[in-house]
Design an enzyme around this catalytic site. Structure first.
Site, PDB file in Angstrom:
ATOM      1  CG  ASP A  22       5.917   3.255   0.717  1.00  0.00           C
ATOM      2  OD1 ASP A  22       4.990   3.534  -0.078  1.00  0.00           O
ATOM      3  OD2 ASP A  22       5.977   4.075   1.567  1.00  0.00           O
TER       4      ASP A  22
ATOM      5  CE  LYS B 234       2.390   4.774   7.852  1.00  0.00           C
ATOM      6  NZ  LYS B 234       1.763   5.059   8.206  1.00  0.00           N
TER       7      LYS B 234
ATOM      8  CE1 TYR C 295      -1.969   3.266   2.805  1.00  0.00           C
ATOM      9  CE2 TYR C 295      -4.082   2.795   0.624  1.00  0.00           C
ATOM     10  CZ  TYR C 295      -3.180   3.490   1.522  1.00  0.00           C
ATOM     11  OH  TYR C 295      -4.323   4.799   1.797  1.00  0.00           O
TER      12      TYR C 295
HETATM   13  P1  KE4 Z   1      -0.455   8.470   4.400  1.00  0.00           P
HETATM   14  O1  KE4 Z   1      -0.963   8.892   3.420  1.00  0.00           O
HETATM   15  O2  KE4 Z   1      -1.452   7.309   5.552  1.00  0.00           O
HETATM   16  O3  KE4 Z   1       0.108   9.005   4.972  1.00  0.00           O
HETATM   17  O4  KE4 Z   1       0.651   7.630   3.850  1.00  0.00           O
HETATM   18  C1  KE4 Z   1       0.418   6.193   3.090  1.00  0.00           C
HETATM   19  C2  KE4 Z   1       0.925   5.077   3.176  1.00  0.00           C
HETATM   20  C3  KE4 Z   1       2.374   4.843   1.551  1.00  0.00           C
HETATM   21  N1  KE4 Z   1       3.055   4.540   2.135  1.00  0.00           N
HETATM   22  C4  KE4 Z   1       3.098   2.859   2.611  1.00  0.00           C
HETATM   23  C5  KE4 Z   1       3.505   1.793   3.580  1.00  0.00           C
HETATM   24  C6  KE4 Z   1       1.613   3.182   4.266  1.00  0.00           C
HETATM   25  O5  KE4 Z   1       2.023   2.346   5.011  1.00  0.00           O
HETATM   26  C7  KE4 Z   1       1.078   4.121   4.215  1.00  0.00           C
HETATM   27  C8  KE4 Z   1       0.271   4.297   5.428  1.00  0.00           C
HETATM   28  N2  KE4 Z   1      -0.059   2.941   6.693  1.00  0.00           N
HETATM   29  C9  KE4 Z   1      -1.659   3.370   6.629  1.00  0.00           C
HETATM   30  C10 KE4 Z   1      -1.685   1.417   7.460  1.00  0.00           C
HETATM   31  N3  KE4 Z   1      -0.639   0.308   6.679  1.00  0.00           N
HETATM   32  C11 KE4 Z   1      -2.194   4.164   7.097  1.00  0.00           C
HETATM   33  C12 KE4 Z   1      -3.693   4.411   8.354  1.00  0.00           C
HETATM   34  C13 KE4 Z   1      -4.928   4.565   6.944  1.00  0.00           C
HETATM   35  O6  KE4 Z   1      -5.063   4.751   6.283  1.00  0.00           O
HETATM   36  O7  KE4 Z   1      -5.769   5.587   7.947  1.00  0.00           O
END
Ligand code: KE4
Length: 434
Positions: free
Chosen positions: A246, A274, A151
């Site tokens: 990523d 994060k 993701y």
């Molecule tokens: P954000 O746009 O949510 O800040 O980051 C996206 C993202 C990008 N790359 C990786 C590897 C990620 O894990 C994420 C987002 N992580 C999720 C939890 N697995 C966020 C939780 C959510 O979507 O509420």
């Protein structure tokens, strides 16, 4: 700290959720929070400190979600809170370059040698979306490769066979993504060298980028087999394809220099988020200068953001990284992880419940399957009903695990051996009742 409280009634959270359902689709501002994968309604958090989160119902839970990764020092760490308070008193946003951006950039580059220049943005999604656009602009090519189960946020090109909430909700291919765009995204099975070599043999010179989580943590948690990343690195180099790592979740978490330090791989571009914002909205992407120089205002690839480099997020990130280094956080996290390994293995064995426990540093996943998990297909074999039962059993014991089999758990430097002991004893009680 005292042991987690036994959850009382959820009346307050239920009342908040009932109103939230009238404000937000599904009552949430991010789908995975809706507990759809495990059933039931989410609790509402009103405060958090250290390893604990406090609910609107007055419960105190040991938190292994850590706001999905940023809380590597635990919640409301005094040095982070002080840094944000002081920054806020100087102004919450300038929209003009500020010294804190430079200070955080120094820290990112000191820990990620592959990052020669970078740009801050406001989320992991934005970082990955911008990295893809940059790779397309740099190569003049349109095709990209991602891996099933990984993701990278919710940009259109990346919501194809995506993990995390998309996988949890069974919508790995989101509606609303134009078919013409989705067709430019090739999806491969993780750890499958043959499929990778085959795609490059036929399409290598049409590809702009390959983007992946070096240690995928959005379908639970699994790791690259020896040789897989090396093959990918070599093929990208030979075909002029941008290798995008990523590390939004793994950056600064699995090692000071993230998964790429742990695995000894050098990507062309790295996406971060994060932890570098200490819990405030942040993202970053950076890498080879010859690629980054294509970004506006130097080059033709446009990318921008009102709050990019925001002084509060920068201050929180600087404080987080400095404190993590000061306390030698990664050694402590490994010590805690080892305790959890042993305890969870014992609990599963005593109860005779098949759990494939995977941990890398301070990230872990308990797959309810007796098969090893090396890719998404393996992960999908896990028993989600059993996971949901375990999740609610642990929540009833005051332990908050991620509300989906397809998410990772997180330790922080604020977790104590007592927390882990309480967690393991709770797991023994929960699994023994099966
Ligand atoms: P954000 O746009 O949510 O800040 O980051 C996206 C993202 C990008 N790359 C990786 C590897 C990620 O894990 C994420 C987002 N992580 C999720 C939890 N697995 C966020 C939780 C959510 O979507 O509420």
């Amino acid at each position: 700290m005292n042991h987690p409280s036994q959850p009382r009634s959820r009346a307050a959270s239920s009342a908040w959720f009932a109103e939230a359902l009238g404000h937000f689709p599904g009552g949430v501002n991010s789908p995975v929070r809706a507990f759809r994968a495990v059933g039931g309604d989410p609790f509402f958090a009103v405060s958090a400190s250290g390893s604990r989160v406090r609910t609107a119902d007055g419960d105190e839970l040991i938190d292994y979600v850590g706001t999905w990764g940023p809380a590597i020092l635990g919640h409301a760490h005094p040095v982070v809170v002080k840094a944000v308070q002081e920054a806020a008193a100087r102004g919450t946003s300038f929209g003009i370059p500020n010294p804190l951006e430079v200070e955080l950039a120094r820290r990112v580059k000191a820990r990620f040698p592959s990052v020669e220049t970078l740009r801050f943005c406001n989320s992991g999604t934005e970082a990955c979306m911008s990295a893809i656009r940059l790779a397309r602009g740099f190569t003049g090519r349109d095709g990209i490769v991602k891996y099933d189960g990984c993701y990278h946020g919710h940009a259109d090109s990346l919501l194809v066979e995506a993990g995390s909430g998309a996988l949890t909700l069974g919508t790995p291919d989101s509606a609303g993504v134009p078919a013409a765009l989705a067709r430019l995204t090739h999806v491969l099975p993780f750890n499958d060298v043959e499929a990778l070599e085959d795609l490059f043999r036929h399409r290598g010179d049409d590809l702009a980028a390959v983007i992946l989580e070096l240690i995928p943590a959005n379908a639970g948690l699994y790791v690259p087999r020896p040789g897989f990343l090396e093959t990918l690195r070599d093929l990208c180099t030979r075909h002029g394809v941008v290798f995008i790592a990523d590390e939004v979740m793994t950056g600064f978490r699995l090692a000071p220099g993230g998964a790429q330090e742990l695995l000894g791989v050098r990507p062309d571009i790295t996406c971060l988020g994060k932890i570098i914002g200490g819990g405030l909205p942040v993202g970053a992407f950076g890498g080879r200068s010859d690629i980054m120089e294509r970004l506006a205002p130097l080059g033709p690839v446009y990318q921008a953001g009102t709050l990019s480099g925001n002084p509060l997020a920068m201050a929180a990130g600087i404080a987080t990284l400095d404190e993590l280094e000061r306390v030698n956080g990664h050694r402590r996290l490994e010590e805690l992880g080892t305790l959890l390994d042993q305890g969870m293995a014992d609990a599963a064995r005593e109860a005779g419940v098949p759990i494939h426990w995977r941990r890398v540093g301070s990230m872990f996943c308990a797959y309810f399957t007796d098969h090893p998990v090396w890719n998404l297909t393996d992960a999908l074999r896990s028993n989600r009903e059993q996971f949901a039962r375990f999740f609610h059993g642990m929540l009833g014991e005051g332990i908050y695990f991620a509300p989906s089999q397809f998410e990772a758990g997180f330790l922080s430097t604020a977790h104590t051996p007592d927390d882990l002991l309480a967690t393991i004893q709770a797991a023994r009680r929960v699994l023994a009742r099966w």
